[in-house]
Design an enzyme around this catalytic site. Structure first.
Site, short mmCIF file in Angstrom:
data_model
loop_
_atom_site.label_atom_id
_atom_site.label_comp_id
_atom_site.label_asym_id
_atom_site.label_seq_id
_atom_site.Cartn_x
_atom_site.Cartn_y
_atom_site.Cartn_z
N LYS A 29 2.90 -10.36 -4.03
CA LYS A 29 3.79 -9.28 -3.59
C LYS A 29 5.22 -9.81 -3.43
CE LYS A 29 -0.06 -6.96 -1.32
NZ LYS A 29 -0.88 -6.97 -0.08
N GLY A 41 0.79 -1.23 0.00
CA GLY A 41 0.00 0.00 0.00
C GLY A 41 0.81 1.26 0.00
N GLY A 64 -14.53 -5.28 8.13
CA GLY A 64 -14.18 -4.89 6.76
C GLY A 64 -12.72 -5.15 6.42
N GLY A 70 -6.11 -0.09 1.88
CA GLY A 70 -7.06 0.99 2.12
C GLY A 70 -7.02 1.99 0.99
#
Lengths: 429, 429
Positions: free
Chosen positions: A206, A135, A188, A305
Site C-alpha cells: 500500500k 479499504g 478473524g 472487510g
C-alpha cells in the site's frame, strides 16, 4: 438515459466479490441513476463453481475467466481475485479486449502498477483501484484528484487493520504480542498465516501505491523499506507510555527537504498520544496527508472487510462506467516527476534505544561519546540501576537513519553494553 | 501533450483568489503535467483595481468581469467572490459562453445550486465546488464519486471553524462565550460581524449542499433547521463534562429509518468525549459519514483559510481542465431520489434539560409525569438542592424532537418549575 446495460465481468467471488455482486443486485436502481445507464452483472469467474453463492444466478458462474473476457460484450471487469497470477494475465487480457478494469489488488498494483497503467493507457481504458489501499476510505481519488492542484509532502498512515488491532490490544490490555495475535486470529482479524500483515508486506504494498500517487513518481515495492512488528514487546509499550506515546505500525512517505528525492518505509514507531493517529483503535485505518497548501488532512475508516472494500470497488465501478458512456477516461498514472527513492539510511528520524549496561561509573560517558562520534545528538537519557545491572534509555534528536543505526552498531561493541534491548523510531512530532 | 494553454478567468482576488493566482504561477509546471496542457491565468476581475496584488501582472487585472467572460477565449472561470450577486450572474454568464466554473461559494450554491447545475448541464459544462464545503478537506468529491456505489445514511460534521475555535476555547479554558469570541476575533478566526458563523448560517449552507450530495435529493437552505451557539454557556460545558461529553456545533444530515425522507439540521449538541469529532480542536473541521457498505468514515482538516481553500479550488481546476480536454464533463447534480425533507419535529434525538425548580417534595414526580404524558422516556435525572432552590438535570432517551420540545413547553408551565436553564441535544451515541 441509455437503456442498453453496461456489462460487468466479476473476476473472483470471495468475501469482497460476493458483496459486490449483492450490492449490484440490491442497489441496481441507484447504480443506474448514478451512472446514467443500467449496469448488469454479465458473468462471475470463480475457481470452485460448485460452491453455493447466495443471490448469484448459477448461469452466470464460470471457471473460464479468460473466455468471459473474450466473449465480446463486457464493458468493465472487476478483479477481486488478489495475488499476482492469474490476476495480472486477466487484467491484461481485459485491456486487450477493450475492457476497463476496477481492481482491489494491492500486491499486483504495487509490483506491476506501471506496466498495467501503460497497458490501460495504450488501449484508452481505465484502471481504477481505490479498494487496493485502506479499504473503504476514499484515499486514492482524493490524493489523485482532490489534491491534484497541491503538492503532497508527507503521508503517514495506519494502513493495515490486523496489526493495528494487535498493537491496540497490547496497548490497552498489556498483552504480549503472541497473546494479542491469538485474539486477532480468534476474532478473524488475522489470517492463519499472518506473515503478510505482521511482517509489513501488506502495508509496504500500500505504501508503494500511495507514494506513487502522492509524489507523481514511480515507487516500486522493493523501494519501500520494511520492518514488521513481531518484535514489539510489552516493555516497548511501557517505554512508550513513559514518553506519552503509543506504538503503531506506520507507512511513512516523505519528500526530502530539498524536494529532489522521496522515501517510503513501513515500520513500528512511537507516536505521541496527542497525534490523531494515536487514537485510531482496533482494526481501523487512518491516513494523514500533509500538503503544501491544504495543510494536514486525515482520512479515517474501516481498512478492510467485505462490505467496506465492496463500497470502494462500486464507487470505482460507477466512475469507470460514467467514463465509458462519455467515451473518456479518468486520470491515469502520473509519474512525471521521476524522483529517485532514497534508501532508509537517508531518512531523518529519531530513535528510542533501550540498553542493558553494566552498573558502574563511566558507562553513560562512554555511551554519550559513541553518540557524539556518530553526529547524533541526544534528547533525553534515563538511567535505571538494579542488582549490578542497569538500563539506559536514550531518545535522540532527529538524525539520518544511517547515523542512528551506525550508533547502535557501535554501542553493541562497547564492553559495558551487555545488550540492546530495543530500538524503536519516534515519529509524528 | 497539448501546447495551446487552457485559459482561466479568476473572478475575485481576495484571500483565496490571490493564493489561487500565486499557486497557478509557482506550480505552473506541475499543473501542466497533471492536466496534460498548460493552464494560463488570462484575466483577474476585481472590485478595486488600484490595490497592489503581489505576483499578479497588472495587465491582467480588470473591473469588468462580464467583459472578461465574454471575450471568447476563456475555458474555465474560478469564482471566489462569494455572496449571491454578482457571483450568480457571472456564473450564469460563464455558462452561456461555454465556460466551465469552479466556485467556492457556499451561500450561492446552497441557495441556487439547482438552477446553476441545470445551467451547467444545459450547456454541457462543469460546475465544481469542493472548496464550498469544509475548505481543503476532500469531501464533495469523495461523497459524490468515491461513495457513488454506496448508500449514505448519515453525515455529522463540524463544518465551521470559527465556532469550533470558540467552543474549543470555552471547553479547554472555561471561558464564557463572549470572552472566547473576543479571542477568536483578535486572532482573526472570527469576523468583525460574526453573525454568519455563530448563528449557524454558514454551517447551514454547507449542510444543504452536503445533504443534496449525500442523499441524491434537493435540499434547500430553508429546509435546514438552524440554531446558533451564542446561548452556549460555561454551565452547559460543566454539565457536558459531568456526562463525559463536550459541546460542538454540528451539521447533522440523516436519512429516516424507513428511508423515505431525510432531515438536515445545524445546532449545538453534546457529544461523548470518546466520539472522534470530540477531539477536533481549534478551527479544524471534520465530517463523519456513515454509509451502508463503507461503514463509518471521517474526513478531517483545515476548514478555511486562503491556502487550504485554494488547494480545493485548484484540485477542481485540474479536474475541470482535464474534462475540457476530453470533451467530457464530471458528475453533475444527482437529485433523482427526490426525497422529502422532514421538519425538525420529526428528528429523533435526545435532550439534556436543566431546570430550576422549587426545593420541595413532589417536584420530581410532577416533572416525570410531564415527560411521560409526552411519551418521552427519561434516561437519567440528577437533583441538586441549595437554599430552597434546586436544580434538576434530565437526560432523555431518544424521542422525536416535537415530543421533546412539547415536553419543555409543558415543563415551563408547571408552577414548581421556576425556569428552564438550558436545553441541549445529545448526539453521537
Amino acid at each position: 438515459m441509455r437503456t442498453r446495460p453496461l456489462k460487468v465481468a466479476l473476476l473472483g467471488c470471495g468475501v469482497v466479490g460476493s458483496e459486490v455482486a449483492r450490492i449490484m443486485t440490491t442497489h441496481a436502481d441507484d447504480l443506474t441513476a448514478r451512472i446514467g445507464a443500467p449496469v448488469e452483472l454479465a458473468g462471475v469467474a470463480v475457481r470452485r463453481p460448485s460452491k453455493v453463492r447466495e443471490g448469484i444466478d448459477p448461469a452466470l458462474v464460470t471457471t473460464d475467466a479468460t473466455a468471459l473476457l473474450k466473449r465480446g460484450d463486457i464493458d468493465v471487469a472487476i478483479e477481486v481475485i488478489g495475488g499476482i497470477e492469474p490476476a495480472r494475465t486477466l487484467i491484461t487480457t481485459a485491456f486487450e479486449h477493450g475492457i476497463s478494469v476496477v481492481s482491489a489488488n494491492k500486491a499486483l498494483l504495487a509490483q506491476d502498477g506501471a506496466a498495467l497503467h501503460a497497458a490501460a493507457d495504450q488501449h484508452g481504458l481505465d484502471l481504477y483501484y481505490e479498494a487496493a489501499v485502506a479499504g473503504a476510505i476514499p484515499l486514492v481519488r482524493p490524493m489523485r484528484e482532490s489534491l491534484a492542484g497541491d503538492k503532497i509532502n508527507r503521508v503517514m498512515g495506519i494502513v493495515n487493520g490486523t496489526t493495528n488491532f494487535i498493537l491496540d490490544k497490547m496497548d490497552s490490555t498489556g498483552a504480549g504480542y503472541q497473546e494479542a495475535l491469538d485474539e486477532a486470529t480468534a476474532l478473524g482479524y488475522a489470517e492463519a498465516d499472518p506473515t503478510a500483515d505482521v511482517e509489513g508486506y501488506d502495508a509496504a504494498a500500500k505504501a508503494a501505491i500511495l507514494a506513487g500517487i502522492a509524489f507523481h513518481t514511480r515507487v516500486r515495492l522493493d523501494d519501500v523499506y520494511r520492518e514488521g512488528m513481531t518484535e514489539v514487546s510489552s516493555a516497548d509499550f511501557a517505554s512508550a507510555k513513559r514518553m506519552g506515546c503509543t506504538i503503531k505500525l506506520l507507512a511513512i512517505l516523505e519528500r526530502a527537504a530539498d524536494g529532489e528525492s522521496v522515501t517510503a518505509r513501513v515500520h513500528p514507531a512511537m507516536i505521541p498520544l496527542t497525534h490523531p493517529l494515536a487514537s485510531v483503535r482496533e482494526a481501523y485505518n487512518a491516513v494523514f496527508v500533509e500538503a503544501e497548501a491544504a495543510g494536514r488532512l486525515m482520512f479515517y475508516g474501516p481498512g478492510a472487510g467485505g462490505s467496506p472494500t465492496a463500497s470502494a470497488v462500486l464507487g470505482d465501478l460507477v466512475a469507470v462506467c460514467r467514463n465509458k458512456l462519455a467515451e473518456a477516461t479518468g486520470p491515469g498514472e502520473s509519474a512525471y516527476t521521476q524522483l529517485p527513492v532514497s534508501p532508509m539510511g537517508d531518512v531523518v528520524t529519531r530513535y528510542h534505544i533501550s540498553l542493558d549496561v553494566a552498573d558502574k561509573p563511566g558507562v553513560l560517558a562512554q555511551v554519550a561519546t559513541t553518540f557524539a562520534e556518530h553526529g547524533v545528538s541526544i534528547d533525553t537519557v534515563r538511567q535505571q540501576g538494579k542488582d549490578g545491572e542497569a538500563s539506559l534509555v536514550v531518545v535522540t534528536h532527529r538524525a539520518p537513519d544511517a547515523a542512528l543505526s551506525g550508533t547502535v552498531e557501535a554501542l553493541r561493541k562497547l564492553d559495558t553494553v551487555r545488550g540492546v534491548a530495543s530500538i524503536m523510531r519516534v515519529e509524528g512530532e
